[in-house]
Design a protein around this motif. Structure first.
Motif, PDB file in Angstrom:
ATOM      1  N   UNK A  57       0.824  -1.208   0.000  1.00 32.36           N
ATOM      2  CA  UNK A  57       0.000   0.000   0.000  1.00 32.36           C
ATOM      3  C   UNK A  57       0.858   1.258   0.000  1.00 32.36           C
ATOM      4  N   UNK A  58       1.972   1.227   0.737  1.00 33.99           N
ATOM      5  CA  UNK A  58       2.826   2.414   0.765  1.00 33.99           C
ATOM      6  C   UNK A  58       3.427   2.683  -0.615  1.00 33.99           C
ATOM      7  N   UNK A  59       3.782   1.642  -1.324  1.00 32.58           N
ATOM      8  CA  UNK A  59       4.330   1.832  -2.674  1.00 32.58           C
ATOM      9  C   UNK A  59       3.312   2.511  -3.583  1.00 32.58           C
ATOM     10  N   UNK A  60       2.035   2.091  -3.506  1.00 32.82           N
ATOM     11  CA  UNK A  60       0.990   2.738  -4.297  1.00 32.82           C
ATOM     12  C   UNK A  60       0.737   4.167  -3.808  1.00 32.82           C
ATOM     13  N   UNK A  61       0.775   4.353  -2.503  1.00 31.51           N
ATOM     14  CA  UNK A  61       0.579   5.684  -1.917  1.00 31.51           C
ATOM     15  C   UNK A  61       1.672   6.641  -2.390  1.00 31.51           C
ATOM     16  N   UNK A  62       2.905   6.158  -2.373  1.00 36.23           N
ATOM     17  CA  UNK A  62       4.034   6.991  -2.780  1.00 36.23           C
ATOM     18  C   UNK A  62       4.070   7.183  -4.292  1.00 36.23           C
ATOM     19  N   UNK A 280      -1.201   5.555   8.885  1.00 39.48           N
ATOM     20  CA  UNK A 280      -0.237   4.485   8.614  1.00 39.48           C
ATOM     21  C   UNK A 280       0.699   4.856   7.473  1.00 39.48           C
ATOM     22  N   UNK A 281       0.138   5.400   6.399  1.00 39.75           N
ATOM     23  CA  UNK A 281       0.964   5.738   5.247  1.00 39.75           C
ATOM     24  C   UNK A 281       1.890   6.919   5.551  1.00 39.75           C
ATOM     25  N   UNK A 282       1.387   7.903   6.280  1.00 37.00           N
ATOM     26  CA  UNK A 282       2.219   9.076   6.592  1.00 37.00           C
ATOM     27  C   UNK A 282       3.340   8.711   7.546  1.00 37.00           C
ATOM     28  N   UNK A 323     -15.029  -5.840  -2.618  1.00 38.80           N
ATOM     29  CA  UNK A 323     -15.598  -6.385  -3.843  1.00 38.80           C
ATOM     30  C   UNK A 323     -15.069  -5.785  -5.122  1.00 38.80           C
ATOM     31  N   UNK A 324     -13.967  -5.036  -5.032  1.00 42.79           N
ATOM     32  CA  UNK A 324     -13.426  -4.400  -6.233  1.00 42.79           C
ATOM     33  C   UNK A 324     -11.998  -4.860  -6.515  1.00 42.79           C
ATOM     34  N   UNK A 325     -11.691  -5.032  -7.772  1.00 42.73           N
ATOM     35  CA  UNK A 325     -10.320  -5.305  -8.187  1.00 42.73           C
ATOM     36  C   UNK A 325      -9.620  -3.966  -8.424  1.00 42.73           C
ATOM     37  N   UNK A 326      -9.286  -3.301  -7.339  1.00 44.88           N
ATOM     38  CA  UNK A 326      -8.726  -1.960  -7.465  1.00 44.88           C
ATOM     39  C   UNK A 326      -8.121  -1.549  -6.128  1.00 44.88           C
ATOM     40  N   UNK A 327      -7.315  -0.521  -6.162  1.00 48.70           N
ATOM     41  CA  UNK A 327      -6.807   0.123  -4.953  1.00 48.70           C
ATOM     42  C   UNK A 327      -6.719   1.609  -5.256  1.00 48.70           C
ATOM     43  N   UNK A 328      -7.103   2.437  -4.306  1.00 39.06           N
ATOM     44  CA  UNK A 328      -7.169   3.885  -4.541  1.00 39.06           C
ATOM     45  C   UNK A 328      -6.415   4.632  -3.454  1.00 39.06           C
ATOM     46  N   UNK A 329      -5.135   4.339  -3.343  1.00 34.73           N
ATOM     47  CA  UNK A 329      -4.334   4.944  -2.281  1.00 34.73           C
ATOM     48  C   UNK A 329      -4.156   6.441  -2.458  1.00 34.73           C
ATOM     49  N   UNK A 333      -3.610  10.573   0.057  1.00 37.64           N
ATOM     50  CA  UNK A 333      -2.651  11.671  -0.067  1.00 37.64           C
ATOM     51  C   UNK A 333      -3.284  13.009   0.300  1.00 37.64           C
ATOM     52  N   UNK A 334      -4.608  13.088   0.217  1.00 34.81           N
ATOM     53  CA  UNK A 334      -5.306  14.338   0.530  1.00 34.81           C
ATOM     54  C   UNK A 334      -5.648  14.470   2.012  1.00 34.81           C
ATOM     55  N   UNK A 335      -5.379  13.432   2.791  1.00 32.89           N
ATOM     56  CA  UNK A 335      -5.723  13.457   4.217  1.00 32.89           C
ATOM     57  C   UNK A 335      -4.588  14.125   4.982  1.00 32.89           C
ATOM     58  N   UNK A 336      -4.922  15.145   5.762  1.00 27.94           N
ATOM     59  CA  UNK A 336      -3.901  15.943   6.439  1.00 27.94           C
ATOM     60  C   UNK A 336      -4.006  15.894   7.962  1.00 27.94           C
TER      61      UNK A 336
END
Length: 440
Positions: A57-62, A280-282, A323-329, A333-336
């Motif tokens: 997830x961090x790789x997608x986030x970054x 977690x990502x930050x 239920x989705x074949x997707x990730x939207x990390x 990035x908009x969470x502060x």
């Protein structure tokens, strides 16, 4: 079966689901220690609660490779002596001493015997030592390297032992545990900050005083309890994990005999418990900045081994879901701000929930989502976090730890010794022998 034969881990093998779980003596025998060459420094970096799902997830986030991706050498088992799912005390003990113990125990065997730690061994061979964390510095992971107590909750006693162990650099939160406390449950009290000053420590309380800290011994206590999450750190005068790591390196490298340093990204775990994917990502990002500081040092030094391993997984995070074949990390990035911080901004009648969440996340909550948060009461922050996580398609299976294997990373001379699927007890044995320390 594992719980019934916990004590046997110190002397015999465990049969667990048909798999032989190696004990400490077997670990000694099976590792091929090629000790030719010179290792001067050991840096052990622990992203608490970090598993392969966090890494992905961090790789997608970054949006690109993480600093540790090229350092991947294997995986690590995490179970404790009395459970398939470890806590940080037992996991830390394994990674500090080379022995499994029960959950909640700090560097002692299940029957109460103190275990020699890697940090103590490094001191015995003349090396400087340091501990850095974003939790209290007396929290489970830093505690296992420089204290021995039956319960991780005994943080006041841990603080006393840390000072008695004369660790050169200690940076983190937990100032309350160093203020005058009852010792061992008795009426006697000790002013640990005054003792630290008399012992030659410079006391730092914020980012500025850390930068100005003179001398080679520093005790940095930047919050009464744990430090602020990275998302909320700008609201404080606290240093970042990278700042603390850089200071520790600058102090410890002055020792001609080398050093041992442990750096923990403590709050990746706390974010997992709270199901706060953005936190977690930050904090993973903050940990990566510290890793970069360490790798820059190690590349220049040439005599430093860097090992990076989470102690366990927290939260059972998924990559994709619902239920989705997707990730939207990218949503994260908009969470502060953390969910905890946002909930504290809600007014008494909770009429400003949409406004607060929009301000800190750019997310427009539905009326149904707002009502769900209102109905959650004391659990409003975790419900909010789960709503945000769902929009990022990050799933959770637990608010506690899980027992999955975790990634193992290594860099520097002899990093090949860490390849493969390792028991967590193997790490300190290998690191110790590389600097002339035998934990047996």
């Amino acid at each position: 079966m594992l719980k019934k034969v916990a004590a046997a881990l110190l002397g015999t093998s465990l049969l667990f689901g048909g798999i032989t779980m190696t004990n400490s003596k077997e670990t000694d025998a099976k590792v091929n220690y090629d000790l030719k060459g010179k290792v001067k420094n050991i840096i052990f970096m622990v992203p608490d609660g970090f598993s392969a799902s966090y890494a992905t997830n961090y790789r997608w986030y970054k949006g690109q490779e993480a600093a540790w991706d090229s350092m991947l050498v294997g995986m690590m088992r995490t179970y404790s002596a009395n459970s398939e799912v470890t806590d940080s005390a037992a996991a830390g003990t394994a990674m500090a001493t080379g022995y499994k113990t029960n959950n909640g125990v700090i560097s002692m065997t299940p029957d109460g015997k103190s275990l020699k730690t890697l940090l103590e061994g490094a001191q015995e061979v003349g090396k400087a030592t340091g501990l850095v964390a974003t939790s209290t510095i007396t929290h489970a992971t830093p505690a296992v390297f420089s204290s021995h107590v039956a319960s991780r909750a005994s943080e006041a006693d841990i603080a006393i032992q840390m000072l008695d162990h004369n660790v050169d650099v200690m940076l983190g939160g937990g100032k309350n545990n160093f203020i005058t406390k009852a010792q061992g449950g008795k009426q006697e009290t000790r002013d640990l900050l005054a003792e630290a000053k008399r012992a030659g420590y410079t006391i730092a309380e914020d980012a500025n005083s850390l930068k100005e800290a003179k001398g080679e011994k520093v005790l940095g206590l930047f919050a009464p309890e744990g430090m602020a999450p990275e998302l909320d750190r700008d609201e404080t005068g606290q240093p970042s994990l990278a700042d603390m790591t850089k200071t520790a390196l600058n102090k410890l490298k002055k020792d001609k005999d080398g050093f041992f340093l442990m750096v923990e990204g403590s709050q990746i775990d706390w974010a997992g418990h709270a199901h706060d994917a953005a936190w977690a990502m930050k904090d993973a990002e903050a940990f990566e900045q510290a890793v970069k500081e360490v790798i820059r040092f190690a590349e220049k030094d040439g005599q430093t081994v860097v090992v990076v391993a989470g102690d366990h997984d927290t939260g059972g995070m998924s990559v994709g879901g619902y239920g989705q074949y997707d990730a939207k990390l990218e949503v994260l990035r908009n969470v502060t701000a953390t969910g905890d911080f946002m909930v504290k901004q809600f007014n008494l009648d909770k009429t400003n929930i949409k406004e607060i969440v929009k301000t800190y996340t750019q997310i427009d909550l539905s009326d149904q989502e707002v009502e769900k948060i209102k109905a959650a009461g004391s659990k409003a922050s975790i419900v909010l976090n789960e709503i945000i996580s769902e929009k990022a398609l990050v799933g959770w299976t637990s608010t506690q730890h899980t027992g999955v294997d975790v990634p193992l990373y290594a860099f520097g001379p002899k990093s090949d010794l860490f390849r493969g699927l390792k028991e967590n007890i193997e790490l300190p044995i290998i690191m110790g022998r590389l600097i002339g320390v035998n934990l047996r």
